[in-house]
Design a protein around this motif. Structure first.
Motif, PDB file in Angstrom:
ATOM      1  N   LYS A  81     -49.426  48.675 -32.721  1.00 28.35           N
ATOM      2  CA  LYS A  81     -48.600  49.692 -33.397  1.00 28.35           C
ATOM      3  C   LYS A  81     -49.165  51.091 -33.185  1.00 28.35           C
ATOM      4  O   LYS A  81     -48.587  52.068 -33.662  1.00 28.35           O
ATOM      5  CB  LYS A  81     -48.548  49.398 -34.897  1.00 28.35           C
ATOM      6  N   SER A  91     -51.112  51.014 -45.703  1.00 32.90           N
ATOM      7  CA  SER A  91     -51.105  49.720 -46.390  1.00 32.90           C
ATOM      8  C   SER A  91     -51.609  49.796 -47.828  1.00 32.90           C
ATOM      9  O   SER A  91     -51.315  48.912 -48.631  1.00 32.90           O
ATOM     10  CB  SER A  91     -51.962  48.712 -45.614  1.00 32.90           C
ATOM     11  N   ASN A 103     -46.829  43.548 -44.292  1.00 35.01           N
ATOM     12  CA  ASN A 103     -45.720  44.495 -44.456  1.00 35.01           C
ATOM     13  C   ASN A 103     -45.923  45.738 -43.594  1.00 35.01           C
ATOM     14  O   ASN A 103     -44.987  46.215 -42.956  1.00 35.01           O
ATOM     15  CB  ASN A 103     -45.566  44.897 -45.925  1.00 35.01           C
ATOM     16  N   THR A 104     -47.139  46.241 -43.572  1.00 36.45           N
ATOM     17  CA  THR A 104     -47.441  47.441 -42.792  1.00 36.45           C
ATOM     18  C   THR A 104     -47.310  47.166 -41.299  1.00 36.45           C
ATOM     19  O   THR A 104     -46.897  48.042 -40.529  1.00 36.45           O
ATOM     20  CB  THR A 104     -48.852  47.950 -43.130  1.00 36.45           C
ATOM     21  N   ASP A 157     -45.236  45.018 -40.020  1.00 33.91           N
ATOM     22  CA  ASP A 157     -43.872  44.537 -39.770  1.00 33.91           C
ATOM     23  C   ASP A 157     -43.844  43.092 -39.284  1.00 33.91           C
ATOM     24  O   ASP A 157     -43.085  42.735 -38.378  1.00 33.91           O
ATOM     25  CB  ASP A 157     -43.129  45.435 -38.766  1.00 33.91           C
ATOM     26  N   VAL A 158     -44.718  42.266 -39.858  1.00 34.35           N
ATOM     27  CA  VAL A 158     -44.682  40.823 -39.615  1.00 34.35           C
ATOM     28  C   VAL A 158     -44.605  40.149 -40.979  1.00 34.35           C
ATOM     29  O   VAL A 158     -44.974  40.733 -41.989  1.00 34.35           O
ATOM     30  CB  VAL A 158     -45.909  40.307 -38.831  1.00 34.35           C
ATOM     31  N   SER A 159     -44.117  38.933 -40.992  1.00 30.93           N
ATOM     32  CA  SER A 159     -44.019  38.248 -42.278  1.00 30.93           C
ATOM     33  C   SER A 159     -45.385  37.697 -42.686  1.00 30.93           C
ATOM     34  O   SER A 159     -46.230  37.381 -41.842  1.00 30.93           O
ATOM     35  CB  SER A 159     -43.001  37.102 -42.205  1.00 30.93           C
TER      36      SER A 159
END
Length: 74
Positions: free
Chosen positions: A15, A26, A54-55, A57-59
């Protein structure tokens, strides 16, 4: 297979985030993130894992599934 810390580091770098930026986004301290990535902290809490997921963008499930796969392989 990567450890959870290695996986988090790869996702973070993918990222384009520094540890500082990742910590700010985060809400997890940069020292704690560093400890996870270096394998010093091997069992972060679910709440921390959720913030990091969350930060990134994955579960949370994807991160936890990776951990479960690693334990099964041992």
């Amino acid at each position: 297979m990567d450890s959870i810390g290695e996986r988090i580091r790869k996702l973070r770098l993918g990222k384009g985030l520094s540890v500082n930026q990742f910590a700010n986004l985060s809400g997890v301290s940069k020292s704690y993130i560093s400890n996870i990535e270096r394998g010093v902290q091997k069992n972060p809490s679910l709440s921390v894992m959720r913030k990091l997921a969350n930060t990134l963008d994955v579960s949370l499930e994807d991160l936890l599934a990776h951990v479960n796969e690693q334990h099964k392989a041992k």
